[in-house]
Design a protein around this motif. Structure first.
Motif, PDB file in Angstrom:
ATOM      1  N   VAL A 100       0.840  -1.208   0.000  1.00 17.07           N
ATOM      2  CA  VAL A 100       0.000   0.000   0.000  1.00 17.07           C
ATOM      3  C   VAL A 100       0.871   1.253   0.000  1.00 17.07           C
ATOM      4  O   VAL A 100       0.619   2.201  -0.742  1.00 17.07           O
ATOM      5  N   ILE A 101       1.917   1.249   0.833  1.00 20.81           N
ATOM      6  CA  ILE A 101       2.773   2.435   0.933  1.00 20.81           C
ATOM      7  C   ILE A 101       3.562   2.631  -0.359  1.00 20.81           C
ATOM      8  O   ILE A 101       3.659   3.733  -0.901  1.00 20.81           O
ATOM      9  N   LEU A 102       4.114   1.511  -0.871  1.00 26.86           N
ATOM     10  CA  LEU A 102       4.885   1.563  -2.108  1.00 26.86           C
ATOM     11  C   LEU A 102       4.029   2.080  -3.253  1.00 26.86           C
ATOM     12  O   LEU A 102       4.447   2.921  -4.045  1.00 26.86           O
ATOM     13  N   PHE A 144      19.556 -13.677  -3.847  1.00 27.73           N
ATOM     14  CA  PHE A 144      18.802 -12.461  -3.492  1.00 27.73           C
ATOM     15  C   PHE A 144      17.659 -12.759  -2.538  1.00 27.73           C
ATOM     16  O   PHE A 144      17.331 -11.973  -1.671  1.00 27.73           O
ATOM     17  N   LYS A 145      17.037 -13.932  -2.735  1.00 28.28           N
ATOM     18  CA  LYS A 145      15.834 -14.279  -1.975  1.00 28.28           C
ATOM     19  C   LYS A 145      16.098 -14.256  -0.464  1.00 28.28           C
ATOM     20  O   LYS A 145      15.248 -13.867   0.327  1.00 28.28           O
ATOM     21  N   SER A 146      17.326 -14.639  -0.071  1.00 35.40           N
ATOM     22  CA  SER A 146      17.603 -14.679   1.363  1.00 35.40           C
ATOM     23  C   SER A 146      17.806 -13.274   1.929  1.00 35.40           C
ATOM     24  O   SER A 146      17.805 -13.077   3.134  1.00 35.40           O
ATOM     25  N   TYR A 147      17.967 -12.279   1.040  1.00 40.62           N
ATOM     26  CA  TYR A 147      18.080 -10.896   1.509  1.00 40.62           C
ATOM     27  C   TYR A 147      16.772 -10.137   1.341  1.00 40.62           C
ATOM     28  O   TYR A 147      16.745  -8.914   1.407  1.00 40.62           O
ATOM     29  N   GLN A 148      15.694 -10.920   1.103  1.00 41.41           N
ATOM     30  CA  GLN A 148      14.412 -10.340   0.727  1.00 41.41           C
ATOM     31  C   GLN A 148      13.978  -9.182   1.623  1.00 41.41           C
ATOM     32  O   GLN A 148      13.723  -8.070   1.149  1.00 41.41           O
ATOM     33  N   PHE A 149      13.932  -9.424   2.939  1.00 37.82           N
ATOM     34  CA  PHE A 149      13.392  -8.381   3.810  1.00 37.82           C
ATOM     35  C   PHE A 149      14.331  -7.200   3.926  1.00 37.82           C
ATOM     36  O   PHE A 149      13.891  -6.067   4.059  1.00 37.82           O
ATOM     37  N   GLY A 150      15.623  -7.478   3.835  1.00 32.49           N
ATOM     38  CA  GLY A 150      16.581  -6.387   3.796  1.00 32.49           C
ATOM     39  C   GLY A 150      16.346  -5.506   2.581  1.00 32.49           C
ATOM     40  O   GLY A 150      16.329  -4.267   2.676  1.00 32.49           O
ATOM     41  N   LEU A 151      16.111  -6.156   1.443  1.00 31.71           N
ATOM     42  CA  LEU A 151      15.882  -5.393   0.205  1.00 31.71           C
ATOM     43  C   LEU A 151      14.571  -4.608   0.278  1.00 31.71           C
ATOM     44  O   LEU A 151      14.518  -3.436  -0.097  1.00 31.71           O
ATOM     45  N   PHE A 152      13.511  -5.260   0.786  1.00 27.12           N
ATOM     46  CA  PHE A 152      12.229  -4.555   0.932  1.00 27.12           C
ATOM     47  C   PHE A 152      12.404  -3.328   1.822  1.00 27.12           C
ATOM     48  O   PHE A 152      11.893  -2.248   1.540  1.00 27.12           O
ATOM     49  N   VAL A 168      12.845   2.562   2.580  1.00 22.71           N
ATOM     50  CA  VAL A 168      13.596   3.735   3.027  1.00 22.71           C
ATOM     51  C   VAL A 168      13.834   4.682   1.851  1.00 22.71           C
ATOM     52  O   VAL A 168      13.629   5.901   1.950  1.00 22.71           O
ATOM     53  N   LEU A 169      14.240   4.091   0.704  1.00 21.70           N
ATOM     54  CA  LEU A 169      14.487   4.921  -0.476  1.00 21.70           C
ATOM     55  C   LEU A 169      13.203   5.615  -0.929  1.00 21.70           C
ATOM     56  O   LEU A 169      13.214   6.791  -1.310  1.00 21.70           O
ATOM     57  N   MET A 170      12.091   4.871  -0.858  1.00 20.95           N
ATOM     58  CA  MET A 170      10.805   5.467  -1.240  1.00 20.95           C
ATOM     59  C   MET A 170      10.480   6.660  -0.351  1.00 20.95           C
ATOM     60  O   MET A 170      10.057   7.713  -0.819  1.00 20.95           O
ATOM     61  N   MET A 171      10.671   6.485   0.963  1.00 20.56           N
ATOM     62  CA  MET A 171      10.353   7.567   1.898  1.00 20.56           C
ATOM     63  C   MET A 171      11.228   8.783   1.620  1.00 20.56           C
ATOM     64  O   MET A 171      10.813   9.920   1.788  1.00 20.56           O
ATOM     65  N   LEU A 172      12.456   8.529   1.173  1.00 24.02           N
ATOM     66  CA  LEU A 172      13.367   9.639   0.907  1.00 24.02           C
ATOM     67  C   LEU A 172      13.024  10.359  -0.392  1.00 24.02           C
ATOM     68  O   LEU A 172      12.994  11.582  -0.442  1.00 24.02           O
ATOM     69  N   PHE A 173      12.767   9.576  -1.446  1.00 21.39           N
ATOM     70  CA  PHE A 173      12.676  10.206  -2.757  1.00 21.39           C
ATOM     71  C   PHE A 173      11.267  10.301  -3.316  1.00 21.39           C
ATOM     72  O   PHE A 173      10.989  11.115  -4.178  1.00 21.39           O
ATOM     73  N   ARG A 174      10.367   9.438  -2.874  1.00 22.63           N
ATOM     74  CA  ARG A 174       9.010   9.508  -3.396  1.00 22.63           C
ATOM     75  C   ARG A 174       8.021   9.055  -2.326  1.00 22.63           C
ATOM     76  O   ARG A 174       7.386   7.999  -2.452  1.00 22.63           O
ATOM     77  N   PRO A 175       7.892   9.850  -1.256  1.00 24.17           N
ATOM     78  CA  PRO A 175       7.065   9.422  -0.117  1.00 24.17           C
ATOM     79  C   PRO A 175       5.596   9.244  -0.492  1.00 24.17           C
ATOM     80  O   PRO A 175       4.868   8.575   0.226  1.00 24.17           O
ATOM     81  N   GLN A 176       5.165   9.824  -1.598  1.00 25.11           N
ATOM     82  CA  GLN A 176       3.750   9.710  -1.941  1.00 25.11           C
ATOM     83  C   GLN A 176       3.426   8.404  -2.661  1.00 25.11           C
ATOM     84  O   GLN A 176       2.285   8.137  -2.977  1.00 25.11           O
ATOM     85  N   GLY A 177       4.442   7.569  -2.936  1.00 27.52           N
ATOM     86  CA  GLY A 177       4.197   6.269  -3.566  1.00 27.52           C
ATOM     87  C   GLY A 177       4.354   6.301  -5.070  1.00 27.52           C
ATOM     88  O   GLY A 177       4.504   7.361  -5.675  1.00 27.52           O
ATOM     89  N   LEU A 178       4.304   5.097  -5.679  1.00 24.69           N
ATOM     90  CA  LEU A 178       4.481   4.990  -7.130  1.00 24.69           C
ATOM     91  C   LEU A 178       3.395   5.765  -7.863  1.00 24.69           C
ATOM     92  O   LEU A 178       3.656   6.544  -8.763  1.00 24.69           O
ATOM     93  N   ILE A 179       2.148   5.494  -7.494  1.00 26.85           N
ATOM     94  CA  ILE A 179       1.018   6.196  -8.110  1.00 26.85           C
ATOM     95  C   ILE A 179       0.277   6.916  -6.984  1.00 26.85           C
ATOM     96  O   ILE A 179      -0.610   6.359  -6.368  1.00 26.85           O
TER      97      ILE A 179
END
Lengths: 437, 261
Positions: free
Chosen positions: A322-324, A365-373, A378-389
């Motif tokens: 939802v946030i993304l 990559f799969k084992s780093y899943q939650f780290g990547l999410f 964090v990147l979303m909050m920094l650069f696009r806090p309003q989300g993709l759409i």
């Protein structure tokens, strides 16, 4: 920047916008109908197998449901897994031989009960247990989830923001534990504990299969073959479409306004005649319906319900979706749900194989899943806090903010010597009169 | 004797050991414009919060339109006809002006979840009417044409007007204005006086206001009640209040009155 560009492309006239909108819907419909037919969806080891697409749609439905609670009404719910669980177990109870518990099937339970009910089910008549039509079960699951939403909401919705989040988190943790331990309730086996319930019947076509042979489609079979993910995809898309439509209509109606008012300023909303409790409970109930329906459908496609599926991480993944995607925007919620589920189900594994074969490494990559999410959030909050759409609303408010700043460098609040309304203190008590002892 | 729209008797509000409102008797005749004044911290806003259901008085009774409203939920009091504005504007920022007004119509609209999803003819008709009423109210308060503007993007003065429009959408019998002219320039304050009269006469609303601007208070109100340290120290017509010894002391201090005398 990108959205500004899109807005410049949009036609100015009302008729033009309407034509664009309708053709957009038509294009979307054609795309969705054709999606399962593309060659790459048939390849199970490829980037987009059909099963992943079906799951993406299920998770998009969950995201749509949570979007009502979090996006529209502004209530942070960290226990959405509860509604998923109720939907899935409702399907498992009403669409399997679990209801027929005698001798060895009864397992550990001392008391035995046996139901043998069939109603337009995909299951063979010779099977024992409760086997109802999937479409009936979906309605029941929706009701069960909505009631669960009200039952969980009634005591918790008096709390605000962080406290509400914590208590819903608690409920999301407690319920799976309850179901884990209800394999033996005073001798009755209600959930089969850690062993789970299965097999769950497949999706039947209900009354549609009673129709005579149709042009184009042909005779509709009584039920969907378990490998027929194409038809399953169409079924879940019907639910998604219904929920998108309902979300949009509710958003623009009386209840949607009340939800938004509560999100903006709860106290002011109540003083304008909005009943807080009832309005919030509606948000919970409507949001829970998507969870219940998605849960019931999920049970039929995976075939076995296991309590280990219902973990806290599920609630977080849906919240991330939802946030993304963009809080308060139904299309954003869908996009978020699809993207997150794709990475979760297929994307990360597929990417690591590609990466490893190219670089000659052995990286998962799969084992780093939650780290990547987490990193993405964090990147979303920094650069696009309003989300993709982002919701049209926040987009327009933001745009106008920028205009105000461009026109008036001081900003309105500074000019007249008071705080702009944005920075006003919030919450009860309004103003304590504390000058005097 | 004129009918009383609001009748508060011996209202007392305590926060722990602090007595914010001290056994205040207060009533408002139907159709009047009444002001509540007093120095900062006199308990005016607390009193407002009692009238709108945010605080339950420690003691005492409040009757609105003949019905007790002590312990009644704020949204029910609002629906029964008490609307208010706020000292520090509390609009729904990310909603348009029209939507802000339409939120306050909530108790009067009938459409349900099902009828909203199905878009029944009755629901569509109701929405259309609500929208028309919103447009009309915005025009009435003097900000017609701002329907689609987001509340937080409106200029400060328009936000104050929008708050009044929103309150009027509740179709109130009693309108509570909490420092309505705060942040307005003298010119705006002067027009405000006529505006309050218009609200009373055209909408048939009884008005109670908290106000610091004495010019506005004396110009607009028919009766004034003065609070100090939570207690009522005077009540009467503007002329009576102007010459009341205790009021002058409360505002200017004792030595000041001696100097004047």
């Amino acid at each position: 920047m990108f959205t500004d560009f899109i807005e410049k492309l949009q036609p100015k006239s009302v008729a033009g916008r309407r034509i664009l909108k309708i053709s957009g819907y038509v294009a979307l419909l054609i795309f969705i109908l054709q999606l399962p037919n593309f060659a790459f969806t048939k390849d199970t080891s490829g980037p987009l197998p059909l099963f992943t697409i079906v799951l993406c749609a299920v998770y998009a439905l969950f995201a749509l449901g949570l979007n009502i609670v979090v996006g529209f009404a502004g209530l942070l719910d960290l226990g959405y897994v509860a509604f998923f669980l109720f939907g899935a177990y409702t399907a498992a109870w009403l669409m399997s031989d679990f209801g027929y518990q005698i001798s060895e099937r009864a397992g550990a339970s001392r008391h035995q009960f046996s139901f043998d009910v069939h109603f337009m089910s995909a299951a063979a008549d010779t099977l024992k247990g409760v086997h109802l039509s999937f479409w009936l079960v979906v309605i029941i699951a929706a009701l069960v989830a909505a009631l669960a939403g009200i039952a969980i909401g009634a005591p918790t919705l008096r709390l605000k923001s962080d406290y509400l989040a914590l208590v819903t988190l608690g409920f999301g943790e407690i319920l799976p534990e309850v179901f884990r331990n209800f394999g033996d309730v005073g001798g009755f086996n209600l959930t089969n504990g850690t062993k789970g319930i299965g097999p769950v019947d497949r999706v039947d076509m209900g009354l549609l299969s009673r129709l005579p042979k149709l042009p184009l489609v042909g005779k509709i079979p009584a039920n969907i073959v378990s490998s027929d993910y194409k038809t399953k995809f169409y079924v879940i898309i019907v639910f998604c479409a219904l929920f998108v439509y309902s979300s949009l209509k509710l958003r623009d109606g009386r209840l949607g306004r009340a939800w938004m008012a509560i999100r903006e300023d709860e106290l002011a909303a109540s003083l304008m005649g909005v009943p807080l409790m009832r309005t919030k409970l509606w948000a919970y109930a409507v949001g829970a319906i998507a969870g219940g329906v998605g849960g019931a459908f999920y049970a039929t496609i995976v075939g076995t319900i296991n309590v280990d599926t219902f973990i806290f991480a599920f609630s977080i993944i849906i919240l991330c979706a939802v946030i993304l995607g963009g809080m308060g925007n139904v299309w954003g919620a869908i996009a978020g749900g699809v993207v997150i589920t794709w990475f979760d189900q297929t994307g990360l594994v597929w990417l690591s194989t590609k990466f490893n074969s190219a670089a000659g490494t052995n990286f998962d990559f799969k084992s780093y899943q939650f780290g990547l999410f987490g990193l993405v959030l964090v990147l979303m909050m920094l650069f696009r806090p309003q989300g993709l759409i982002p919701a049209t609303r926040s987009r327009q408010v933001k745009k106008a903010d920028k205009q105000v700043l461009e026109h008036d460098h001081l900003g309105y609040g500074l000019e007249i010597g008071i705080d702009p309304p944005d920075h006003r203190p919030r919450g009860l008590p309004d103003e304590f009169e504390t000058r005097r002892p | 004797m004129t009918e009383l729209l609001l009748d508060a008797r011996k209202v007392r509000v305590e926060f722990g050991g602090l007595v914010a409102v001290n056994d205040v008797d207060f009533n408002i005749p139907t159709g009047s414009i009444v002001a509540l004044i007093g120095p900062n911290g006199a308990g005016k806003t607390t009193f407002f919060n009692v009238l709108t259901g945010l605080y339950t008085p420690t003691r005492g009774g409040v009757h609105f339109d003949g019905v007790s409203i002590v312990g009644v939920a704020p949204h029910k009091i609002a629906a029964s006809g008490v609307a208010r504005t706020f000292q520090n504007i509390r609009l729904f920022g990310a909603m348009t002006a029209a939507e802000n007004v339409m939120v306050a119509m909530h108790p009067h609209l009938k459409s349900s979840v099902v009828s909203t999803i199905l878009r029944t003819p009755r629901q569509r008709h109701e929405e259309k009417e609500a929208r028309a009423t919103a447009t009309e109210l915005l025009k009435f308060v003097g900000i017609g044409g701002t329907e689609e503007e987001f509340a937080k993007n409106l200029p400060y003065g328009d936000q104050r007007r929008l708050e009044v429009a929103r309150a009027l959408a509740l179709r109130p019998k009693l309108l509570l204005l909490d420092e309505p002219t705060a942040g307005m320039n003298p010119q705006e304050s002067a027009t405000f006086t006529t505006f309050v009269h218009r609200v009373r006469d055209e909408k048939g609303v009884t008005v109670l206001l908290i106000e610091h601007d004495m010019k506005v208070v004396m110009g607009v109100s028919e009766r004034i009640t003065v609070l100090e340290y939570g207690a009522k120290i005077a009540e009467g017509t503007p002329a009576e209040i102007r010459s009341d010894q205790r009021v002058i002391e409360a505002y200017l201090g004792k030595s000041a009155t001696e100097e004047v005398a």
